[in-house]
Write an enzyme that holds these catalytic residues in place. Structure first.
Site, PDB file in Angstrom:
ATOM      1  NE  ARG A   1      19.373   1.050  -6.987  1.00 53.55           N
ATOM      2  CZ  ARG A   1      18.517   0.146  -6.658  1.00 53.55           C
ATOM      3  NH1 ARG A   1      17.822  -0.710  -7.437  1.00 53.55           N
ATOM      4  NH2 ARG A   1      18.198   0.275  -5.118  1.00 53.55           N
TER       5      ARG A   1
ATOM      6  CE  LYS B   1       4.847  -3.217   8.802  1.00 52.35           C
ATOM      7  NZ  LYS B   1       5.000  -4.498   7.839  1.00 52.35           N
TER       8      LYS B   1
ATOM      9  N   GLY C   1      14.200   4.632   0.392  1.00 51.59           N
ATOM     10  CA  GLY C   1      13.598   4.804  -0.740  1.00 51.59           C
ATOM     11  C   GLY C   1      12.252   6.116  -0.536  1.00 51.59           C
TER      12      GLY C   1
ATOM     13  N   GLY D   1      18.149  -1.604   1.140  1.00 45.71           N
ATOM     14  CA  GLY D   1      18.403  -2.896   2.027  1.00 45.71           C
ATOM     15  C   GLY D   1      19.931  -3.000   2.605  1.00 45.71           C
TER      16      GLY D   1
HETATM   17  P1  ADP Z   1      12.050   4.683   3.859  1.00 46.87           P
HETATM   18  O1  ADP Z   1      11.609   4.131   2.772  1.00 46.87           O
HETATM   19  O2  ADP Z   1      12.480   6.031   3.806  1.00 46.87           O
HETATM   20  O3  ADP Z   1      12.971   3.778   4.680  1.00 46.87           O
HETATM   21  P2  ADP Z   1       9.780   3.402   5.356  1.00 46.87           P
HETATM   22  O4  ADP Z   1       9.521   2.618   4.029  1.00 46.87           O
HETATM   23  O5  ADP Z   1      10.062   2.944   6.359  1.00 46.87           O
HETATM   24  O6  ADP Z   1      10.707   4.718   4.662  1.00 46.87           O
HETATM   25  O7  ADP Z   1       8.279   4.544   5.820  1.00 46.87           O
HETATM   26  C1  ADP Z   1       7.842   5.241   4.817  1.00 46.87           C
HETATM   27  C2  ADP Z   1       6.468   5.107   5.121  1.00 46.87           C
HETATM   28  O8  ADP Z   1       5.804   5.113   6.384  1.00 46.87           O
HETATM   29  C3  ADP Z   1       5.383   5.991   4.151  1.00 46.87           C
HETATM   30  O9  ADP Z   1       4.611   5.434   3.307  1.00 46.87           O
HETATM   31  C4  ADP Z   1       4.348   6.920   5.474  1.00 46.87           C
HETATM   32  O10 ADP Z   1       3.305   7.001   4.686  1.00 46.87           O
HETATM   33  C5  ADP Z   1       4.405   5.847   6.478  1.00 46.87           C
HETATM   34  N1  ADP Z   1       4.112   6.494   7.707  1.00 46.87           N
HETATM   35  C6  ADP Z   1       4.841   7.481   8.275  1.00 46.87           C
HETATM   36  N2  ADP Z   1       4.340   8.162   9.390  1.00 46.87           N
HETATM   37  C7  ADP Z   1       3.191   7.312   9.418  1.00 46.87           C
HETATM   38  C8  ADP Z   1       1.902   7.422  10.522  1.00 46.87           C
HETATM   39  N3  ADP Z   1       2.183   8.316  11.319  1.00 46.87           N
HETATM   40  N4  ADP Z   1       1.075   6.494  10.158  1.00 46.87           N
HETATM   41  C9  ADP Z   1       1.001   5.798   9.070  1.00 46.87           C
HETATM   42  N5  ADP Z   1       1.949   5.551   8.153  1.00 46.87           N
HETATM   43  C10 ADP Z   1       3.009   6.420   8.472  1.00 46.87           C
HETATM   44 MG    MG Z   2       9.922   2.567   2.230  1.00 49.30          MG
END
Ligand code: ADP
Ligand code: MG
Length: 397
Positions: free
Chosen positions: A35, A196, A349, A372
């Site tokens: 950053r 999620k 992230g 965010g």
């Molecule tokens: P980002 O930070 O790139 O936006 P997220 O924080 O939404 O991504 O999601 C990342 C998390 O989702 C990781 O810790 C990963 O382990 C989890 N994840 C991905 N696929 C699955 C799955 N099939 N079952 C459980 N957890 C999952």
């Molecule tokens: Mg994340």
């Protein structure tokens, strides 16, 4: 959007809101300086133009009072190292001490103010606190894209009191993220995964409306598979969002957007790095097993769409990439995005961590720094930090 280059900043006192909210350890040592480095183009430009540069940022969550762990001293020290010039650090961000330091500045000098969140007025967007910040400077530059979704004094309030322009990082983020939503380079493909549906429901809706192909993976795909009537065993999913997933599927059809779900998956008998695992077609998940990654057929199919895209956006891992046995789907999609001829944009992230771990950063057109703020921008929300800097034109569409 007025550009910083159109403003005469010579000899002017320029208050720059930067995002120096870097990850630190317990002793306040900087773990990742991305950053700070992202703010250099704007800071260097202002220094070269002979402005008196006053950088201000938040760091961590000190909750309105001074906390030693969140002081800006180490950030200022590191900035001095990166700029190869002295950087004065002031122990407050408003008041007589700060004014004195600013009066002593010569054109081309730079100072870093203390953590702006040491004052409760920052997060409250308090008018009096905004006024005290504004009286330090002649011009306000907002380059803190990572904080643009916060209606705080150093982002919102101060911009109503001074002539305000976006910095180069903010401008770049808005330009590149706008390409995903408003861009004309089609087909536009978005790959969304991660934990999620609930985190990303608004993102999915706004993408469906504005792109051509929506590809889904990760744990969020499970909720969609459930909505399609598949048996997903013990997989993580969100019961209360099955209805919403169905709505998105219908909405995609209405918008003529193709929505792709996994055709094969890697399943495990429990949630562990060394769990027993195998690849199965998506309609053959064994009772009591859980989906932890997309399968190789799915990666191949997703890659075909990514290869044909002219704009690609990726956010969220395709599986539990932290466990090697379940990282192939995420790594495969990451490589496809990086090698695509398309304009590619990556945010989030965990997704960024994958890009850097695999050394794919040079293949990505734009790696969004926002977290965010990136998500809220792509959800079509109005960001206070962009509203205040008159970036509105970019948001229309
Ligand atoms: P980002 O930070 O790139 O936006 P997220 O924080 O939404 O991504 O999601 C990342 C998390 O989702 C990781 O810790 C990963 O382990 C989890 N994840 C991905 N696929 C699955 C799955 N099939 N079952 C459980 N957890 C999952
Ligand atoms: Mg994340």
């Amino acid at each position: 959007m007025q550009s910083l280059r159109e403003v005469d900043v010579r000899d002017k006192r320029v208050l720059v809101r930067v995002d120096f909210n870097v990850p630190t350890d317990k002793k306040g040592n900087i773990i990742d300086d991305t950053r700070i480095r992202e703010s250099l183009p704007t800071l260097r430009y202002l220094i070269d133009q002979g402005a008196r540069v006053i950088a201000v940022s938040h760091l961590g969550r000190p909750k309105g009072k001074p906390v030693d762990e969140y002081r800006m001293d180490k950030v200022a020290e590191h900035l001095s190292h990166l700029l190869k010039k002295p950087v004065v650090k002031v122990d407050d961000c408003i008041g007589p001490k700060v004014k004195e330091a600013i009066e002593a500045m010569k054109p081309g000098d730079i100072i870093v103010l203390e953590n702006v969140r040491f004052h409760p007025g920052e997060e409250k967007n308090d008018p009096e606190f905004s006024r005290q910040l504004a009286e330090l400077a002649d011009i306000y530059v907002n380059d803190a894209f990572g904080a643009a979704h916060r209606a705080h004094a150093s982002i919102s309030g101060v911009a109503t009191l001074l002539p305000s322009v976006p910095g180069f990082l903010l401008e770049k983020e808005v330009t590149m993220l706008s390409k995903v939503i408003n861009g004309a380079e089609k087909p536009k493909v978005a790959i969304v995964g991660g934990a999620k549906v609930s985190d990303k429901l608004s993102l999915l809706k706004n993408l469906v409306k504005n792109i051509d192909v929506l590809i889904i993976g990760g744990a969020m795909a499970n909720t969609f598979l459930k909505a399609q009537g598949y048996n997903i065993g013990k997989s993580v999913f969100e019961e209360s969002l099955v209805g919403k997933a169905r709505e998105i599927i219908d909405y995609a059809r209405a918008c003529n957007t193709q929505l792709l779900l996994p055709v094969d998956v890697v399943v495990a008998d429990h949630f562990a790095e060394d769990a027993e695992h195998k690849t199965v077609p998506v309609d053959q998940v064994p009772e009591g097993w859980m989906i932890l990654d997309i399968g190789p057929e799915t990666v191949k199919k997703y890659q075909e769409y990514i290869d044909q895209a002219r704009t690609v956006f990726w956010n969220g891992p395709m599986g539990v990439y932290e466990f090697e046995a379940f990282s192939s789907g995420t790594n495969g999609v990451a490589r496809a995005v990086a090698s695509a001829a398309a304009i590619s944009v990556v945010g989030g992230g965990d997704s960024l961590a994958v890009v850097y771990n695999l050394g794919l950063q040079n293949g990505i057109t734009h790696i969004s720094t926002g977290g965010g703020a990136t998500l809220e921008f792509l959800e079509g929300k109005k960001l206070p930090g962009l509203e205040s800097c008159d970036c509105r034109q970019q948001l229309v569409g």
